[in-house]
Scaffold this motif. Sequence first.
Motif, PDB file in Angstrom:
ATOM      1  N   MET A 115      -0.231  -9.486  -0.348  1.00 27.38           N
ATOM      2  CA  MET A 115      -1.516  -8.808  -0.272  1.00 27.38           C
ATOM      3  C   MET A 115      -1.383  -7.339  -0.675  1.00 27.38           C
ATOM      4  O   MET A 115      -0.280  -6.784  -0.692  1.00 27.38           O
ATOM      5  CB  MET A 115      -2.079  -8.899   1.146  1.00 27.38           C
ATOM      6  N   PHE A 116      -2.516  -6.722  -0.981  1.00 26.53           N
ATOM      7  CA  PHE A 116      -2.563  -5.302  -1.329  1.00 26.53           C
ATOM      8  C   PHE A 116      -3.678  -4.646  -0.522  1.00 26.53           C
ATOM      9  O   PHE A 116      -4.799  -5.160  -0.479  1.00 26.53           O
ATOM     10  CB  PHE A 116      -2.862  -5.115  -2.821  1.00 26.53           C
ATOM     11  N   ASN A 117      -3.367  -3.519   0.107  1.00 21.36           N
ATOM     12  CA  ASN A 117      -4.440  -2.796   0.776  1.00 21.36           C
ATOM     13  C   ASN A 117      -5.003  -1.732  -0.159  1.00 21.36           C
ATOM     14  O   ASN A 117      -4.570  -1.589  -1.302  1.00 21.36           O
ATOM     15  CB  ASN A 117      -3.966  -2.207   2.112  1.00 21.36           C
ATOM     16  N   GLY A 118      -5.994  -0.979   0.312  1.00 19.77           N
ATOM     17  CA  GLY A 118      -6.654  -0.006  -0.536  1.00 19.77           C
ATOM     18  C   GLY A 118      -5.913   1.317  -0.613  1.00 19.77           C
ATOM     19  O   GLY A 118      -5.274   1.739   0.354  1.00 19.77           O
ATOM     20  N   PRO A 119      -5.992   2.012  -1.742  1.00 19.26           N
ATOM     21  CA  PRO A 119      -5.334   3.312  -1.903  1.00 19.26           C
ATOM     22  C   PRO A 119      -6.136   4.420  -1.229  1.00 19.26           C
ATOM     23  O   PRO A 119      -7.337   4.286  -0.985  1.00 19.26           O
ATOM     24  CB  PRO A 119      -5.315   3.496  -3.421  1.00 19.26           C
ATOM     25  N   ASP A 120      -5.461   5.512  -0.947  1.00 19.17           N
ATOM     26  CA  ASP A 120      -6.100   6.688  -0.376  1.00 19.17           C
ATOM     27  C   ASP A 120      -6.839   7.434  -1.485  1.00 19.17           C
ATOM     28  O   ASP A 120      -6.240   7.816  -2.493  1.00 19.17           O
ATOM     29  CB  ASP A 120      -5.037   7.590   0.260  1.00 19.17           C
ATOM     30  N   THR A 121      -8.133   7.664  -1.305  1.00 15.90           N
ATOM     31  CA  THR A 121      -8.946   8.325  -2.338  1.00 15.90           C
ATOM     32  C   THR A 121      -9.107   9.823  -2.093  1.00 15.90           C
ATOM     33  O   THR A 121      -9.977  10.456  -2.703  1.00 15.90           O
ATOM     34  CB  THR A 121     -10.339   7.677  -2.405  1.00 15.90           C
ATOM     35  N   LYS A 122      -8.262  10.399  -1.254  1.00 18.43           N
ATOM     36  CA  LYS A 122      -8.419  11.807  -0.871  1.00 18.43           C
ATOM     37  C   LYS A 122      -8.432  12.742  -2.071  1.00 18.43           C
ATOM     38  O   LYS A 122      -9.176  13.733  -2.102  1.00 18.43           O
ATOM     39  CB  LYS A 122      -7.302  12.208   0.092  1.00 18.43           C
ATOM     40  N   VAL A 123      -7.607  12.467  -3.097  1.00 18.31           N
ATOM     41  CA  VAL A 123      -7.486  13.384  -4.238  1.00 18.31           C
ATOM     42  C   VAL A 123      -8.635  13.240  -5.221  1.00 18.31           C
ATOM     43  O   VAL A 123      -8.738  14.030  -6.167  1.00 18.31           O
ATOM     44  CB  VAL A 123      -6.151  13.174  -4.987  1.00 18.31           C
ATOM     45  N   LEU A 124      -9.493  12.254  -5.032  1.00 16.02           N
ATOM     46  CA  LEU A 124     -10.564  11.986  -5.987  1.00 16.02           C
ATOM     47  C   LEU A 124     -11.858  12.649  -5.538  1.00 16.02           C
ATOM     48  O   LEU A 124     -12.428  12.280  -4.508  1.00 16.02           O
ATOM     49  CB  LEU A 124     -10.774  10.480  -6.137  1.00 16.02           C
ATOM     50  N   SER A 125     -12.322  13.613  -6.313  1.00 17.71           N
ATOM     51  CA  SER A 125     -13.578  14.275  -6.004  1.00 17.71           C
ATOM     52  C   SER A 125     -14.692  13.242  -5.944  1.00 17.71           C
ATOM     53  O   SER A 125     -14.753  12.320  -6.757  1.00 17.71           O
ATOM     54  CB  SER A 125     -13.875  15.323  -7.076  1.00 17.71           C
ATOM     55  N   VAL A 126     -15.570  13.377  -4.982  1.00 17.77           N
ATOM     56  CA  VAL A 126     -16.702  12.486  -4.722  1.00 17.77           C
ATOM     57  C   VAL A 126     -16.241  11.162  -4.100  1.00 17.77           C
ATOM     58  O   VAL A 126     -16.717  10.769  -3.039  1.00 17.77           O
ATOM     59  CB  VAL A 126     -17.532  12.196  -5.994  1.00 17.77           C
ATOM     60  N   MET A 127     -15.285  10.472  -4.742  1.00 21.09           N
ATOM     61  CA  MET A 127     -14.821   9.181  -4.238  1.00 21.09           C
ATOM     62  C   MET A 127     -14.084   9.309  -2.904  1.00 21.09           C
ATOM     63  O   MET A 127     -13.855   8.320  -2.216  1.00 21.09           O
ATOM     64  CB  MET A 127     -13.910   8.514  -5.267  1.00 21.09           C
ATOM     65  N   ARG A 147      -0.841 -11.858  11.123  1.00 21.76           N
ATOM     66  CA  ARG A 147      -1.206 -13.155  11.712  1.00 21.76           C
ATOM     67  C   ARG A 147      -0.732 -14.331  10.875  1.00 21.76           C
ATOM     68  O   ARG A 147      -0.376 -15.390  11.408  1.00 21.76           O
ATOM     69  CB  ARG A 147      -2.728 -13.235  11.899  1.00 21.76           C
ATOM     70  N   TYR A 148      -0.720 -14.175   9.562  1.00 24.34           N
ATOM     71  CA  TYR A 148      -0.431 -15.311   8.687  1.00 24.34           C
ATOM     72  C   TYR A 148       0.912 -15.206   7.960  1.00 24.34           C
ATOM     73  O   TYR A 148       1.220 -16.045   7.118  1.00 24.34           O
ATOM     74  CB  TYR A 148      -1.560 -15.477   7.664  1.00 24.34           C
ATOM     75  N   GLY A 149       1.691 -14.201   8.281  1.00 20.10           N
ATOM     76  CA  GLY A 149       3.005 -14.092   7.656  1.00 20.10           C
ATOM     77  C   GLY A 149       2.947 -13.740   6.188  1.00 20.10           C
ATOM     78  O   GLY A 149       3.820 -14.143   5.406  1.00 20.10           O
ATOM     79  N   ALA A 150       1.918 -12.989   5.788  1.00 16.20           N
ATOM     80  CA  ALA A 150       1.816 -12.529   4.403  1.00 16.20           C
ATOM     81  C   ALA A 150       2.522 -11.182   4.270  1.00 16.20           C
ATOM     82  O   ALA A 150       2.654 -10.434   5.238  1.00 16.20           O
ATOM     83  CB  ALA A 150       0.356 -12.392   3.996  1.00 16.20           C
ATOM     84  N   ARG A 151       2.978 -10.864   3.060  1.00 13.70           N
ATOM     85  CA  ARG A 151       3.581  -9.560   2.805  1.00 13.70           C
ATOM     86  C   ARG A 151       2.515  -8.608   2.266  1.00 13.70           C
ATOM     87  O   ARG A 151       1.529  -9.039   1.686  1.00 13.70           O
ATOM     88  CB  ARG A 151       4.732  -9.691   1.814  1.00 13.70           C
ATOM     89  N   MET A 152       2.746  -7.309   2.480  1.00 15.37           N
ATOM     90  CA  MET A 152       1.754  -6.313   2.108  1.00 15.37           C
ATOM     91  C   MET A 152       2.345  -5.240   1.206  1.00 15.37           C
ATOM     92  O   MET A 152       3.421  -4.688   1.494  1.00 15.37           O
ATOM     93  CB  MET A 152       1.190  -5.646   3.376  1.00 15.37           C
ATOM     94  N   VAL A 153       1.653  -4.933   0.112  1.00 11.82           N
ATOM     95  CA  VAL A 153       1.971  -3.764  -0.712  1.00 11.82           C
ATOM     96  C   VAL A 153       1.042  -2.650  -0.240  1.00 11.82           C
ATOM     97  O   VAL A 153      -0.175  -2.720  -0.445  1.00 11.82           O
ATOM     98  CB  VAL A 153       1.752  -4.055  -2.209  1.00 11.82           C
ATOM     99  N   ASP A 154       1.616  -1.662   0.404  1.00 14.15           N
ATOM    100  CA  ASP A 154       0.836  -0.595   1.031  1.00 14.15           C
ATOM    101  C   ASP A 154       0.525   0.499   0.013  1.00 14.15           C
ATOM    102  O   ASP A 154       1.283   1.453  -0.154  1.00 14.15           O
ATOM    103  CB  ASP A 154       1.620  -0.032   2.215  1.00 14.15           C
ATOM    104  N   LEU A 155      -0.608   0.373  -0.671  1.00 12.07           N
ATOM    105  CA  LEU A 155      -1.001   1.366  -1.668  1.00 12.07           C
ATOM    106  C   LEU A 155      -1.369   2.695  -1.020  1.00 12.07           C
ATOM    107  O   LEU A 155      -1.180   3.755  -1.614  1.00 12.07           O
ATOM    108  CB  LEU A 155      -2.187   0.846  -2.489  1.00 12.07           C
ATOM    109  N   TRP A 156      -1.901   2.642   0.200  1.00  6.50           N
ATOM    110  CA  TRP A 156      -2.369   3.860   0.878  1.00  6.50           C
ATOM    111  C   TRP A 156      -1.251   4.884   1.033  1.00  6.50           C
ATOM    112  O   TRP A 156      -1.466   6.087   0.866  1.00  6.50           O
ATOM    113  CB  TRP A 156      -2.961   3.490   2.238  1.00  6.50           C
TER     114      TRP A 156
END
Length: 271
Positions: A115-127, A147-156
């Motif tokens: 799985m992939f989570n969402g990236p941090d948008t702090k550096v993006l003006s407006v977004m 819960r399901y034993g999935a792996r995560m790519v932590d983009l944040w």
Amino acid sequence: MYGFDSYVALGDSFTEGLNDGLPDGSFRGWADRLAEVLAGGRSDFQYANLALRGKMLDEILDEQLPIALELKPDLVTLCAGGNDIIVPGADVDAVTARLEEGVAKLREAGIPVLMFNGPDTKVLSVMSVLRGKVAIYNTNLWAIAERYGARMVDLWTMGPLHDRRAWSDDRLHFSPEAHHRIALKAAEVLGIPVDSDWREPWPLEETPSRWIDSRRSDLTWTKVHLLPWIRRQLRGESMGDGLSPKRPQLAPLVPLEVIEVPDTAPQQQAS
């Protein structure tokens, strides 16, 4: 070579590969780059990428997930829901509850999920106003993965993605170099050795950004990207209307290049 003989990528524009363009006008992206690593040059490795720009979560689960369940690959990557949560008034908890249904089906079928989570948008003006929504979404995703034993790519928490150069002009899609780094991170999470490090610092910027330049950029972005997006939302249209996935079937992968030696790798390290 690494225990994966087949791989299916599910998702939206992020997984399709926007804006990691190829000379023929198509897109490469982190998923193609990861597939090249998984293949390791083998002709028998098979890869499908069902992702398509503009897809909402329900469309991904209704159209792409059944194909993955039928194919039963050795690996499925899933990144979905981003287009849902950026819609004003979206219920982030309801979106993640729906996503959990898809993860549960894949795991019940015995398919490993990345799985992939969402990236941090702090550096993006407006977004940057989306940070709160993305943070809630990410917390829910981590719980699903556990819960399901999935792996995560932590983009944040990927530091290199906190640089403006990791993003395209539309402030929604990543640059080619960012796609390269995300593929490296995904390989690391899967325990696959690579020669490059996604943590490599960006080169020093020759010309620092000025406030007036940022405001002009905001105006251009609003005209070129935000207003068309709003119009599509009001009309119920999608960027992917009339398009098909670039790799709709499991097929042998013909690698473009080895991921460890990208064309866009930075040559000068920041101090």
